[in-house]
Design an enzyme around this catalytic site. Structure first.
Site, short mmCIF file in Angstrom:
data_model
loop_
_atom_site.label_atom_id
_atom_site.label_comp_id
_atom_site.label_asym_id
_atom_site.label_seq_id
_atom_site.Cartn_x
_atom_site.Cartn_y
_atom_site.Cartn_z
N GLU A 104 38.60 32.84 29.78
CA GLU A 104 37.50 31.94 30.14
C GLU A 104 36.63 31.61 28.93
O GLU A 104 36.21 32.51 28.18
CB GLU A 104 36.64 32.61 31.25
CG GLU A 104 35.49 31.72 31.70
CD GLU A 104 34.87 32.12 33.03
OE1 GLU A 104 35.41 33.03 33.71
OE2 GLU A 104 33.84 31.54 33.38
N ASP A 158 34.90 35.71 42.78
CA ASP A 158 33.52 36.10 43.06
C ASP A 158 32.60 34.90 42.81
O ASP A 158 31.40 34.96 43.09
CB ASP A 158 33.10 37.36 42.29
CG ASP A 158 33.19 37.19 40.79
OD1 ASP A 158 33.60 36.11 40.31
OD2 ASP A 158 32.83 38.15 40.07
O1 KIV Z 1 35.37 33.91 40.27
C1 KIV Z 1 36.05 32.99 39.81
O2 KIV Z 1 36.15 31.89 40.36
C2 KIV Z 1 36.73 33.22 38.55
C3 KIV Z 1 37.35 32.04 37.87
C4 KIV Z 1 36.30 31.32 37.13
C5 KIV Z 1 38.48 32.43 37.01
O3 KIV Z 1 36.77 34.32 38.09
#
Ligand code: KIV
Length: 271
Positions: A171, A33
Site C-alpha cells: 500500500e 477493516d
Molecule cells: O482494509 C482494507 O480495505 C485494506 C485495503 C486497503 C487493502 O486493507
C-alpha cells in the site's frame, strides 16, 4: 496467476455486493477493516473490532461468492500473543466464513503469520503504509520513497514470504519500489496506490464507486458516482411522497370491487 494474469481484488462488506463482485469476475473479496471508514462512520480503521469483521465477513460469505474471501484481522487482534492470533484467525474462518486472513506488518507479525499458516490458515501479508499503524507513521504518507526504505520493504516482503504468506498487499509506495518488491518474491503482490507493476490491484469498493465526495486520494479512480445516483433517487422519492404521487396504483394493492362495495356500504358502529 503471478506473471500470467493480473489478480483483481476489491473490498466488500455485505452479501449483495459480494454477489455482484463475484459475478463480475473479481478474484478476491477482502472484508477489509476499511469497513470502519467506509460503512461504520469511524475516522480510521483502529476502532474496528474482530466482531465487526466477523459480522461483515459472514454476510459476504452468505452471498456465496466464487471469489476467495479474505478477512482483514483488525487492530491488535493478532499482536498480543501467538495464542491470541491463532484464536482470532480461527474465529474469522469458523464464524466469519472467510477462507483466508490478512495481517498488517512484518517483523514480529511475520512470526504470527508463520504460526497461523502452520495451523492451516492461509495468510495474506500487508506492507508499505499499514493503516493500523497510522499513529506510528504520523499520517497517510507514501512509504518506500528512498532506496533504503525500499530495500527495507523488500526485506519485509521476503520475510513474509518465508513465513508462508500466500500473497502480499503493498500500500502507498512508489511504482519502482512496488516493482522491486514484486520481482523479489515469488508470491503475488497486490497493490493499492503502488503503481502498475504489482501482480494484482485492490481498491476499497466504496471509494471506486464514488460514495464519498470529499475523499479524493490520488490513487483512487472513481469508476462510478454512486453518491449522485443514490442522491437523485432519494430526492425523487422525497418529492413524490411529499406531493402524494407515490405510491401510485402500479405500486398499490386493490380489493375486489364487490368487497370495496361491501366495505364502503357497511355502516360504521359509531356513525
Ligand atoms: O482494509 C482494507 O480495505 C485494506 C485495503 C486497503 C487493502 O486493507
Amino acid at each position: 496467476m503471478k506473471g500470467k494474469k493480473k489478480i483483481v481484488m476489491l473490498t466488500a462488506y455485505d452479501a449483495p455486493f459480494a454477489r455482484i463482485l463475484s459475478d463480475c469476475g473479481v478474484d478476491i473479496i477482502l472484508v477489509g477493516d476499511s469497513v470502519g471508514n467506509s460503512l461504520l462512520g469511524y475516522e480510521s480503521t483502529i476502532p474496528v473490532t474482530l466482531d465487526d469483521i466477523i459480522h461483515h465477513s459472514a454476510a459476504v460469505a452468505r452471498g456465496k461468492p466464487n471469489s476467495l474471501i479474505v478477512a482483514d484481522m483488525p487492530f491488535m487482534s493478532y499482536k498480543i500473543s501467538e495464542e491470541q492470533a491463532l484464536e482470532n484467525c480461527a474465529a474469522a474462518l469458523q464464524e466469519g466464513g472467510a477462507e483466508a486472513v490478512k495481517m498488517e506488518g512484518s517483523g514480529r507479525v511475520a512470526d504470527r503469520v508463520e504460526a497461523v499458516v502452520e495451523a492451516g490458515i492461509p495468510v495474506m501479508g500487508h506492507i508499505g503504509l499499514t493503516p493500523q499503524s497510522i499513529y506510528e507513521f504520523g499520517g497517510y504518507r507514501v512509504q518506500g520513497r528512498t532506496s533504503e526504505s525500499a530495500e527495507m520493504l523488500v526485506q519485509q516482503a521476503r520475510r513474509l514470504e518465508d513465513a508462508g504468506a500466500f500473497a502480499l498487499v503493498i500500500e502507498l509506495v512508489p511504482s519502482d519500489t512496488a516493482k522491486m518488491i514484486t520481482e523479489a518474491v515469488e508470491i503475488p503482490t497486490i497493490g493499492i496506490g503502488a503503481g502498475p507493476h504489482c501482480d494484482g490491484q485492490v481498491l476499497v469498493l466504496w471509494d471506486m464507486l464514488g460514495l464519498f465526495e470529499e475523499f479524493k486520494p490520488k490513487f483512487v479512480k472513481k469508476y462510478a458516482n454512486i453518491r449522485a445516483v443514490v442522491s437523485d433517487a432519494v430526492r425523487d422519492y422525497v418529492s413524490e411522497v411529499r406531493e402524494g404521487s407515490f405510491p401510485d396504483p402500479e405500486h398499490s394493492f386493490e380489493m375486489e370491487e364487490e368487497n370495496t362495495g361491501r366495505l364502503y356500504g357497511r355502516e360504521r358502529p359509531s356513525e
